[in-house]
Design a protein around this motif. Structure first.
Motif, short mmCIF file in Angstrom:
data_model
loop_
_atom_site.label_atom_id
_atom_site.label_comp_id
_atom_site.label_asym_id
_atom_site.label_seq_id
_atom_site.Cartn_x
_atom_site.Cartn_y
_atom_site.Cartn_z
N MET A 5 34.50 4.79 35.86
CA MET A 5 34.00 5.65 35.54
C MET A 5 34.48 6.93 36.77
SD MET A 5 33.58 6.05 32.80
CE MET A 5 33.31 7.76 32.09
N GLU A 6 34.90 6.64 37.96
CA GLU A 6 34.86 8.03 39.41
C GLU A 6 36.36 7.91 39.03
OE1 GLU A 6 33.63 6.63 42.83
OE2 GLU A 6 32.03 6.46 42.58
N GLN A 7 36.95 6.73 39.04
CA GLN A 7 38.99 6.55 38.77
C GLN A 7 38.66 6.87 37.15
OE1 GLN A 7 40.79 2.96 37.91
NE2 GLN A 7 42.48 3.78 37.92
N PHE A 8 38.39 7.61 36.24
CA PHE A 8 38.60 8.43 35.25
C PHE A 8 37.75 9.59 35.20
CE2 PHE A 8 37.38 9.41 31.22
CZ PHE A 8 39.04 8.82 29.98
N GLY B 27 44.49 16.00 35.62
CA GLY B 27 45.12 16.21 34.62
C GLY B 27 47.00 15.09 34.13
N GLU B 28 46.33 14.31 34.49
CA GLU B 28 47.19 13.18 34.65
C GLU B 28 46.88 11.82 33.58
OE1 GLU B 28 49.29 12.58 36.94
OE2 GLU B 28 49.20 13.36 38.01
N GLY B 29 47.98 12.39 32.30
CA GLY B 29 48.05 12.71 30.92
C GLY B 29 48.41 11.51 30.52
N THR B 30 49.71 10.98 31.16
CA THR B 30 50.14 9.53 31.25
C THR B 30 49.14 8.54 31.86
OG1 THR B 30 52.33 10.18 31.16
CG2 THR B 30 51.82 7.92 31.67
N GLU B 31 48.64 8.68 32.83
CA GLU B 31 47.82 7.59 33.92
C GLU B 31 46.22 7.52 32.82
OE1 GLU B 31 48.59 6.08 36.18
OE2 GLU B 31 50.45 6.51 35.99
N VAL B 32 45.90 9.04 32.14
CA VAL B 32 44.78 8.93 30.86
C VAL B 32 45.05 7.99 30.05
CG1 VAL B 32 43.03 9.74 29.57
CG2 VAL B 32 43.84 10.69 31.88
N VAL C 184 40.05 12.70 24.19
CA VAL C 184 39.92 13.66 25.93
C VAL C 184 41.41 14.34 25.55
CG1 VAL C 184 41.10 11.48 28.24
CG2 VAL C 184 39.39 10.57 26.80
N HIS C 185 42.38 14.16 24.83
CA HIS C 185 43.60 14.80 25.08
C HIS C 185 42.98 15.78 24.82
CE1 HIS C 185 47.04 12.11 26.38
NE2 HIS C 185 46.41 11.32 25.93
N ARG C 186 42.25 16.60 23.36
CA ARG C 186 41.33 17.31 23.77
C ARG C 186 41.26 18.39 24.25
NH1 ARG C 186 38.46 16.15 19.58
NH2 ARG C 186 40.30 16.73 17.98
N THR C 187 40.26 17.96 25.30
CA THR C 187 39.85 18.65 26.04
C THR C 187 40.60 18.64 27.13
OG1 THR C 187 37.39 16.44 26.04
CG2 THR C 187 38.47 18.03 28.76
N LEU C 188 41.31 18.02 27.35
CA LEU C 188 42.76 17.50 28.78
C LEU C 188 44.02 19.93 28.66
CD1 LEU C 188 44.69 14.58 29.37
CD2 LEU C 188 42.50 15.88 30.76
N ASN C 189 43.45 19.40 27.27
CA ASN C 189 44.57 20.37 26.68
C ASN C 189 43.86 21.84 26.87
OD1 ASN C 189 46.48 18.91 25.74
ND2 ASN C 189 45.84 18.80 23.08
N THR C 190 42.39 21.84 27.10
CA THR C 190 41.52 23.04 27.44
C THR C 190 41.38 23.54 28.73
OG1 THR C 190 40.22 22.35 26.24
CG2 THR C 190 41.34 22.95 24.39
N TYR C 191 41.25 22.34 29.18
CA TYR C 191 40.81 22.26 30.39
C TYR C 191 41.66 22.86 31.36
CZ TYR C 191 38.56 20.83 34.36
OH TYR C 191 38.10 20.47 36.87
#
Length: 520
Positions: free
Chosen positions: A318-321, A328-333, A399-406
């Motif tokens: 979880m720390e890495q995540f 904001g590394e979408g590909t790595e996520v 997760v991507h919905r959060t990344l797009n707003t965050y």
């Protein structure tokens, strides 16, 4: 098409009725002709007909005698009487026998056709009533079977209903099975499938070609599965007829719905009293497993360990995540999520718990970045997910919905709203209202409410409830505290109100949430 028999000792009248009336136009066909009652009676041994048009005065057996005989054999056959005699005793006796009409010779064809059309309407109404009776019977039987499977019916009531509904209770072997219909990415949604109709079709197919003394009963349950009751007069398997029947039904479900179906067979029991136990083993297996995409399969539950498996699986780092989310590394996520849900080997199913726990951890980590998290997006769809790929798809989407707003431009709040948010963060357990806060900030309550909604994008009460539900979610998942205690800790002193609010914002009840996230 309805069948008609013409009975008259005058061949010309028979030929005339055959030729003058357009039977096809009336959706009818001549099934046979006879010159007297005895000959007609012998023809009825080959099978009943829907309508008999008969003369009264015939040698060897009169038309009225014929009607009495056929009434005992075929109560649904209708009759029209022909007679050259206008005698009231024939009319009266014909009426007492329930004939459709009494026509004098020479036959008025318009009157005969009008009688036939009237009978067509009667037949249509009878068919509708029969369908309604069949549906009512099936609905009642499904209800009793569901209550039997769930052990929510009194034993005496079940025995009475079972006898009425032809549910066998004197067999030597009872076994439950289930067909789970799973949608796919092509738009096949199991929620939209008419399960009762599919169950009825499965039952017809399942009972084809079975060994003597064996049978199948199918009924839908409230969780969207088609449940099956296999019964047989012998304790022997007889060549795996359960598997063969289930395979036929599974294939039929796929053909009718376009969706995949998995078949699970439970443990066998020696009496009807054991059927609920067999059902539980099947439902427990389905509750505790995720399927792989691709071909369908049939699984047999041999023991309680099969139904309730345990699998050690390390949780996600979880720390890495958290770091990947903040960066904001979408590909790595995506790569991280793929690794979490990666499986080895060619197994067709896996224990559900470790994968569900990992999925919830990842989605909650993403939600922690949101100012007003919507937990309904997480827990609402989970109960409808049965495959590993669908679970991974839900995690990615969330997760991507959060990344797009965050990672859009950080919103700057005015000092007044920053103060309100800080109060909620530190005092969400207390009673909070715009009226109290507006007095502290020396603003009109209406103005503060409008300003809050304009900057935060939601009402103050919704924001407070969402924040409280977020804190309650963490306590439910990561502590052993009772629900009522948690409700008080997050600011709800009425447990019933807390349940209602939690269901509204999280999509599931607190109890359902804990059952979804089962820590081993």
């Amino acid at each position: 098409m309805r069948s008609v028999m013409l009975v008259d000792d005058e061949p010309l009248i028979v030929k005339g009725m055959q030729a003058i009336i357009d039977w096809d136009q009336n959706n009818m066909q001549i099934a046979g002709t006879a010159c007297n009652g005895l000959e007609a009676l012998a023809m009825m041994d080959e099978g009943p007909v829907d309508l008999i048009i008969t003369d009264i005065m015939m040698p060897q057996m009169t038309g009225l005698e014929l009607i009495r005989e056929i009434r005992e054999r075929s109560p649904y056959t209708k009759f029209i009487i022909l007679s050259g005699y206008e005698e009231f005793k024939y009319v009266r006796e014909g009426i007492s026998l329930g004939v459709e009409n009494y026509l004098l010779k020479p036959v008025n064809m318009d009157e005969l056709e009008a009688t036939i059309k009237h009978m067509q309407r009667d037949w249509e109404q009878e068919e509708i009533r029969q369908i309604q009776m069949d549906q009512s019977w099936r609905i009642l039987r499904n209800n009793i079977l569901q209550r039997w499977a769930n052990e929510t019916i009194d034993a005496k009531e079940f025995r009475e209903r079972a006898q009425l509904l032809e549910i066998p209770m004197n067999k030597s072997n009872y076994c439950a099975a289930a067909l789970r219909i799973v949608g796919d990415d092509e738009g096949n949604d199991p929620q939209k499938i008419h399960l009762a109709g599919i169950a009825e079709k499965c039952e017809l197919l399942g009972n084809q070609g079975l060994p003597d003394g064996c049978g199948v009963i199918c009924f839908p349950d409230q969780e969207g599965d088609i449940m099956l009751l296999f019964v047989s007069a012998s304790t022997e398997d007889r060549g795996g007829w359960h598997l063969q029947a289930l395979s036929r039904m599974k294939q039929a479900v796929a053909e009718v719905t376009g969706a995949r179906a998995w078949g699970i067979i439970g443990q066998s029991e020696s009496t009807y009293l054991g059927f609920p136990k067999s059902c539980k083993s099947v439902k427990l297996w389905l509750q505790n497993h995720l399927f792989m995409e691709g071909d369908t399969f049939i699984m047999q539950v041999e023991s309680e360990e099969d139904a309730n498996p345990y699998q050690e699986k390390p949780g996600p780092a979880m720390e890495q995540f958290h770091k990947l989310l903040r960066d904001g590394e979408g590909t790595e996520v995506d790569r991280f999520i793929d690794e979490v849900f990666m499986v080895e080997g060619k197994e067709c199913c896996f224990p559900r718990t470790p994968f569900f726990n990992s999925a919830i951890q990842l989605m909650l980590a993403a939600k922690e970045l949101e100012k007003t998290p919507d937990y309904g997006e997480i827990f609402g769809p989970l109960s409808r997910i049965h495959t590993l790929s669908k679970l991974k798809q839900l995690v990615r989407k969330t997760v991507h919905r959060t990344l797009n707003t965050y990672h859009t431009a950080e919103k700057t709040y005015s000092p007044h709203i920053m103060s309100v948010l800080e109060v909620v963060k530190n005092h969400y357990q207390d009673e909070l209202s715009l009226k109290t806060l507006s007095q502290r900030l020396e603003l009109h309550p209406n103005y503060l409410g409008q300003l809050f909604q304009q900057e935060v994008g939601t009402t103050f009460s919704d924001y407070v409830n969402q924040y409280r539900i977020e804190r309650a979610t963490h306590l439910l998942l990561y502590s052993d505290k009772k629900t009522a205690e948690i409700a008080g800790e997050v600011g709800y002193w009425d447990s019933t109100y807390f349940y209602r609010q939690f269901k509204k914002y999280a999509g599931v009840s607190p109890t359902e949430l804990r059952s979804i996230y089962m820590k081993k």
